[in-house]
Design an enzyme around this catalytic site. Structure first.
Site, PDB file in Angstrom:
ATOM      1  N   ASN A  11       0.773  -1.468  -0.055  1.00 41.26           N
ATOM      2  CA  ASN A  11      -0.082   0.178   0.013  1.00 41.26           C
ATOM      3  C   ASN A  11       0.641   0.579   0.083  1.00 41.26           C
ATOM      4  O   ASN A  11       0.997   1.398   0.924  1.00 41.26           O
ATOM      5  CB  ASN A  11      -1.071   0.509   0.986  1.00 41.26           C
ATOM      6  CG  ASN A  11      -1.634   1.735   1.678  1.00 41.26           C
ATOM      7  OD1 ASN A  11      -2.054   2.054  -0.041  1.00 41.26           O
ATOM      8  ND2 ASN A  11      -2.425   1.893   2.491  1.00 41.26           N
ATOM      9  N   TRP A  12       1.075   1.779  -1.056  1.00 46.11           N
ATOM     10  CA  TRP A  12       2.360   2.963  -0.971  1.00 46.11           C
ATOM     11  C   TRP A  12       0.864   4.116  -0.675  1.00 46.11           C
ATOM     12  O   TRP A  12       1.979   5.059  -0.511  1.00 46.11           O
ATOM     13  CB  TRP A  12       2.506   3.412  -2.709  1.00 46.11           C
ATOM     14  CG  TRP A  12       2.865   2.509  -3.199  1.00 46.11           C
ATOM     15  CD1 TRP A  12       3.415   1.570  -2.790  1.00 46.11           C
ATOM     16  CD2 TRP A  12       3.557   2.512  -5.227  1.00 46.11           C
ATOM     17  NE1 TRP A  12       4.575   0.958  -3.825  1.00 46.11           N
ATOM     18  CE2 TRP A  12       4.407   1.010  -4.848  1.00 46.11           C
ATOM     19  CE3 TRP A  12       3.117   2.897  -6.227  1.00 46.11           C
ATOM     20  CZ2 TRP A  12       4.951   1.018  -6.417  1.00 46.11           C
ATOM     21  CZ3 TRP A  12       3.447   2.565  -6.852  1.00 46.11           C
ATOM     22  CH2 TRP A  12       4.788   2.189  -7.619  1.00 46.11           C
ATOM     23  N   HIS A  99      -9.353   1.165   5.308  1.00 47.38           N
ATOM     24  CA  HIS A  99      -7.759   0.996   5.822  1.00 47.38           C
ATOM     25  C   HIS A  99      -7.881   2.534   6.930  1.00 47.38           C
ATOM     26  O   HIS A  99      -8.707   2.878   7.744  1.00 47.38           O
ATOM     27  CB  HIS A  99      -7.218   2.298   4.868  1.00 47.38           C
ATOM     28  CG  HIS A  99      -5.456   2.148   5.780  1.00 47.38           C
ATOM     29  ND1 HIS A  99      -5.179   3.026   6.162  1.00 47.38           N
ATOM     30  CD2 HIS A  99      -4.699   1.581   5.356  1.00 47.38           C
ATOM     31  CE1 HIS A  99      -4.134   2.536   6.325  1.00 47.38           C
ATOM     32  NE2 HIS A  99      -3.358   1.385   6.190  1.00 47.38           N
ATOM     33  N   GLU A 101      -5.704   4.569   8.420  1.00 54.11           N
ATOM     34  CA  GLU A 101      -5.780   6.025   8.355  1.00 54.11           C
ATOM     35  C   GLU A 101      -7.756   6.581   7.161  1.00 54.11           C
ATOM     36  O   GLU A 101      -7.390   7.609   7.385  1.00 54.11           O
ATOM     37  CB  GLU A 101      -5.123   6.601   6.683  1.00 54.11           C
ATOM     38  CG  GLU A 101      -3.743   6.275   7.615  1.00 54.11           C
ATOM     39  CD  GLU A 101      -2.307   5.646   6.639  1.00 54.11           C
ATOM     40  OE1 GLU A 101      -2.210   5.390   5.852  1.00 54.11           O
ATOM     41  OE2 GLU A 101      -2.441   5.078   7.655  1.00 54.11           O
ATOM     42  N   GLU A 175      -4.856  -4.919  10.646  1.00 53.78           N
ATOM     43  CA  GLU A 175      -3.750  -4.063  11.132  1.00 53.78           C
ATOM     44  C   GLU A 175      -4.268  -3.412  12.747  1.00 53.78           C
ATOM     45  O   GLU A 175      -4.534  -2.302  12.249  1.00 53.78           O
ATOM     46  CB  GLU A 175      -3.545  -2.495   9.980  1.00 53.78           C
ATOM     47  CG  GLU A 175      -3.506  -3.565   8.089  1.00 53.78           C
ATOM     48  CD  GLU A 175      -3.262  -2.392   7.597  1.00 53.78           C
ATOM     49  OE1 GLU A 175      -1.653  -2.989   6.640  1.00 53.78           O
ATOM     50  OE2 GLU A 175      -3.117  -1.447   7.225  1.00 53.78           O
ATOM     51  N   GLY A 181       3.245   2.670  10.534  1.00 51.46           N
ATOM     52  CA  GLY A 181       4.029   2.907  10.662  1.00 51.46           C
ATOM     53  C   GLY A 181       5.018   4.105  11.501  1.00 51.46           C
ATOM     54  O   GLY A 181       5.410   4.846  11.837  1.00 51.46           O
ATOM     55  N   GLY A 241       3.516  -1.297   4.532  1.00 54.43           N
ATOM     56  CA  GLY A 241       3.192   0.290   3.889  1.00 54.43           C
ATOM     57  C   GLY A 241       4.331   0.736   3.449  1.00 54.43           C
ATOM     58  O   GLY A 241       5.011   0.975   2.278  1.00 54.43           O
ATOM     59  N   GLY A 242       4.868   1.392   4.186  1.00 49.78           N
ATOM     60  CA  GLY A 242       6.210   1.776   4.129  1.00 49.78           C
ATOM     61  C   GLY A 242       8.163   0.699   3.449  1.00 49.78           C
ATOM     62  O   GLY A 242       8.008   1.832   2.513  1.00 49.78           O
TER      63      GLY A 242
HETATM   64  P1  13P Z   1       3.611   0.229   7.424  1.00 48.33           P
HETATM   65  O1  13P Z   1       3.969  -0.853   6.470  1.00 48.33           O
HETATM   66  O2  13P Z   1       4.102   1.781   6.793  1.00 48.33           O
HETATM   67  O3  13P Z   1       3.203   0.733   8.979  1.00 48.33           O
HETATM   68  O4  13P Z   1       1.311   0.976   6.903  1.00 48.33           O
HETATM   69  C1  13P Z   1       0.991   0.006   7.721  1.00 48.33           C
HETATM   70  C2  13P Z   1      -0.295  -0.069   6.413  1.00 48.33           C
HETATM   71  O5  13P Z   1      -1.101   0.740   6.940  1.00 48.33           O
HETATM   72  C3  13P Z   1      -0.114  -1.084   5.109  1.00 48.33           C
HETATM   73  O6  13P Z   1      -1.975  -0.757   4.934  1.00 48.33           O
END
Ligand code: 13P
Length: 257
Positions: A11-12, A99, A101, A175, A181, A241-242
């Site tokens: 997930n970018w 998600h 966020e 998650e 993050g 993510g990252g």
């Molecule tokens: P990180 O891998 O950056 O912690 O993010 C996870 C994420 O939210 C993937 O959807």
């Protein structure tokens, strides 16, 4: 879950515009013989360019792409939104829904995630429903209550259950918000415990289809911890993510699958 390989999804978020997305496929190295099912969720505006370059690199059959969010209506006066049919038209096969966020920054509710999952299934794409507790909820011992509420809001819909019962593709991602993050990863045991709770609810609601739904773990997954997480019971893959932004790191995570 029964099925082929582990799922490795990237997930970018709001990273990698069209130019960077186009540069990504030629830097990926998928190990020979890898059975991983690979998914990438670029920003919607970068999806066409990414797909074109995946085709050029001979990877279009190997890597599926999706969008990070949709609106539940098919068209209309919804400034800034993307519909399921539009995402499908540019080649998206999957959609992230709910998600953390979206839930925490943009105020998306459980009811909205249920509408979005319904719209994605009606449009013939595969939803990836994200669930997870925040730190206060974990410390208050409410993990099970929170993730089951987030899942059940979606499974309460008879139309969604019928669609899943008929074999529509659907994935879950656990998650934990405190691990996203932050560099703080859930232990493989934490992930297994939460996944087992989700699995038994899937089986209760979907019967024989329940064991077939992949449950991914997401939250600070990196090339060093991905192998242990994916070896844990009930962990069918990872949502990264990252570490998915760097083609080398993402390739190493694919190698760990
Ligand atoms: P990180 O891998 O950056 O912690 O993010 C996870 C994420 O939210 C993937 O959807």
């Amino acid at each position: 879950m029964t099925g082929p390989g582990k799922v490795v999804a990237g997930n970018w978020k709001m990273n990698h515009g069209p130019r960077e997305a186009r540069a990504f496929p030629s830097q990926l190295r998928i190990p020979d013989g890898s059975s991983a099912e690979i998914l990438l969720f670029p920003p919607a505006i970068s999806l066409v360019g990414l797909r074109e370059e995946l085709e050029r690199a001979g990877l279009a059959d190997r890597i599926e792409v999706g969008v990070q969010n949709v609106h539940f209506e098919d068209s209309g006066a919804y400034t800034g939104e993307t519909s399921v049919s539009m995402a499908a038209e540019v080649g998206a096969s999957h959609v992230l829904v709910g998600h953390s966020e979206r839930r925490h920054i943009f105020g998306e509710t459980d009811a909205e995630t249920a509408k979005k999952v319904g719209a994605v299934l009606r449009g013939g794409l595969a939803p990836v429903l994200c669930v997870g507790e925040d730190l206060d909820e974990r410390e208050a011992g409410r993990v099970e209550e929170v993730i089951l509420r987030q899942l059940e809001t979606v499974l309460a819909s008879e139309a969604i259950r019928a669609s899943l019962g008929a074999g529509a593709r659907f994935l879950l991602a656990y998650e934990p918000v405190w691990a996203i993050g932050t560099g703080r990863t859930a232990t493989p045991q934490d992930a297994s415990a939460a996944h087992a709770v989700l699995r038994s609810h899937l089986v209760e609601r979907l019967g024989s289809r329940g064991p077939q739904i992949p449950i991914l773990y997401g939250g600070s997954v990196n090339p060093d911890n991905a192998g242990d997480l994916m070896s844990a019971a009930e962990v069918d893959g990872v949502l990264v993510g990252g570490a998915s932004l760097d083609a080398g790191d993402f390739s190493r995570i694919i190698g760990a699958a």
